[in-house]
Design a protein around this motif. Structure first.
Motif, PDB file in Angstrom:
ATOM      1  N   ASN A 140       1.226 -17.638 -21.730  1.00  0.00           N
ATOM      2  CA  ASN A 140       1.047 -18.033 -20.192  1.00  0.00           C
ATOM      3  C   ASN A 140       2.190 -18.891 -19.654  1.00  0.00           C
ATOM      4  O   ASN A 140       2.374 -18.471 -18.641  1.00  0.00           O
ATOM      5  N   ILE A 144       5.128 -18.076 -16.403  1.00  0.00           N
ATOM      6  CA  ILE A 144       5.252 -18.522 -15.362  1.00  0.00           C
ATOM      7  C   ILE A 144       6.676 -19.063 -15.243  1.00  0.00           C
ATOM      8  O   ILE A 144       7.396 -18.908 -14.249  1.00  0.00           O
ATOM      9  N   GLY A 188      -1.605 -19.403 -15.465  1.00  0.00           N
ATOM     10  CA  GLY A 188      -1.193 -18.035 -16.296  1.00  0.00           C
ATOM     11  C   GLY A 188      -2.062 -17.271 -16.534  1.00  0.00           C
ATOM     12  O   GLY A 188      -2.076 -16.181 -16.533  1.00  0.00           O
ATOM     13  N   CYS A 192      -0.893 -16.028 -12.394  1.00  0.00           N
ATOM     14  CA  CYS A 192       0.050 -15.186 -12.859  1.00  0.00           C
ATOM     15  C   CYS A 192      -0.092 -14.379 -14.141  1.00  0.00           C
ATOM     16  O   CYS A 192       0.489 -14.511 -15.228  1.00  0.00           O
TER      17      CYS A 192
END
Length: 358
Positions: A140, A144, A188, A192
């Motif tokens: 994650n 990002i 994340g 994202c």
């Protein structure tokens, strides 16, 4: 945007939106955070929660793991997958007992030496539990940083990973490290996302290059998916009065230390095994085949059911097999496909009971 401003935006978002009430975040200790971080490797939070609760209920501390055995650990892990993680927890508990007086170590150099723990996991354990200053770089966080900085490359690229470690070391704040790390993981996993990220609510969207270019699909570069290879296994399911013969896998890497039905690479080998064991049966019943997907291949499973009229027809005198009892199941680890078959027999047994009552 300054480094300080980046971390402050992340922390501000965390205070308003971050996850703070996950089971391992309540009354957290080095032990509970360790267990959660191992479970969360390659597994989503939603899937981990029930397993974590059950695990901590049965193994509240390292001593309870050492007082148990790997079969009971694998039993509680059954269905979660990636069973090497469970075996690594058991191995780690033994190391901690021997080298650290049964107390989970708080020094990075000691934590990273434990089985199944790398640089990011060690940093996560120490920062999330003790707020020590250690950056993390899970999938994650990588996503990002790649999107925010407009880095062209693959997630798995070692050169890219080295660059990302340099970045995350700079932007991770000395104070509130644990909250920052948790926030980055939360952003994340909640915003994202790998597909269709929610850029409009991201706290970092003002300076994110992927957002400014309106081309999040460019970051990171996606590797062309290879066709997932297929393998075939034949399961011999031997049933006697709601008990099923299973054997502990101690030689094959697949499902190592888990209990499984006798398994073969083709039907001829399976049928020859039945003859060699002199299993007295007049009829073999083929159950509908099904597939089980692993990370790197698909296993097509062809079960063959053999029902015994008496126990004397089949008995394997060794230390790797046992009769699994549907009504009083043993605490052993079972692969998901074996669980699936056993659940089917449980449902059929219940249906028979209900029918007999009518």
């Amino acid at each position: 945007m300054t480094i300080y401003f980046f971390s402050q935006l992340v922390l501000n978002w965390y205070h308003e939106n971050g996850r703070k009430n996950l089971p391992w975040q309540i009354n957290k200790t080095l032990y509970t955070v360790w267990i959660s971080e191992i479970m969360l490797q390659q597994t989503k939070v939603k899937s981990v929660i029930p397993y974590f609760k059950k695990f901590i209920l049965n193994f509240p501390n390292i001593k309870s793991i050492n007082d148990s055995n790997v079969d009971k650990i694998l039993h509680l892990w059954s269905g979660l997958g990636y069973y090497s993680r469970a075996r690594n927890i058991y191995k780690s508990a033994q190391i901690i007992k021997k080298k650290h007086q049964g107390i989970f170590p708080s020094h990075f150099s000691d934590v990273i030496k434990l089985p199944g723990i790398g640089r990011s996991t060690a940093g996560a354990i120490l920062s999330l539990s003790l707020n020590f200053f250690y950056p993390i770089l899970d999938g994650n966080v990588k996503r990002i940083l790649i999107r925010y900085n407009g880095i062209i490359g693959y997630l798995q690229d070692r050169t890219i990973e080295k660059t990302l470690w340099n970045i995350i070391k700079i932007i991770t704040p000395v104070h509130n490290t644990g909250k920052f790390n948790q926030a980055m993981m939360d952003i994340g996993s909640k915003i994202c996302l790998p597909k269709q990220p929610k850029c409009n609510v991201c706290p970092l969207n003002q300076k994110c290059i992927a957002r400014l270019e309106e081309n999040w699909e460019k970051y990171p570069i996606k590797k062309i998916k290879k066709t997932c290879p297929k393998r075939i296994s034949w399961f011999i399911i031997i049933e006697f009065k709601n008990t099923f013969w299973v054997e502990k896998n101690i030689t094959n890497k697949l499902w190592n230390n888990l209990f499984c039905f006798p398994r073969f690479d083709n039907e001829i080998l399976a049928l020859n095994w039945i003859k060699e064991k002199k299993i007295n049966t007049k009829k073999n019943e083929k159950i509908t085949p099904f597939s089980h997907t692993f990370s790197h291949f698909i296993l097509d499973i062809h079960p063959i059911l053999i029902k015994l009229s008496c126990m004397s027809n089949f008995y394997e005198k060794n230390n790797i097999g046992l009769w699994y009892n549907l009504q009083n199941p043993q605490n052993i680890g079972l692969p998901r496909p074996v669980q699936k078959i056993i659940e089917m027999f449980k449902k059929n047994a219940l249906k028979r009971k209900e029918y007999e009552k009518q």
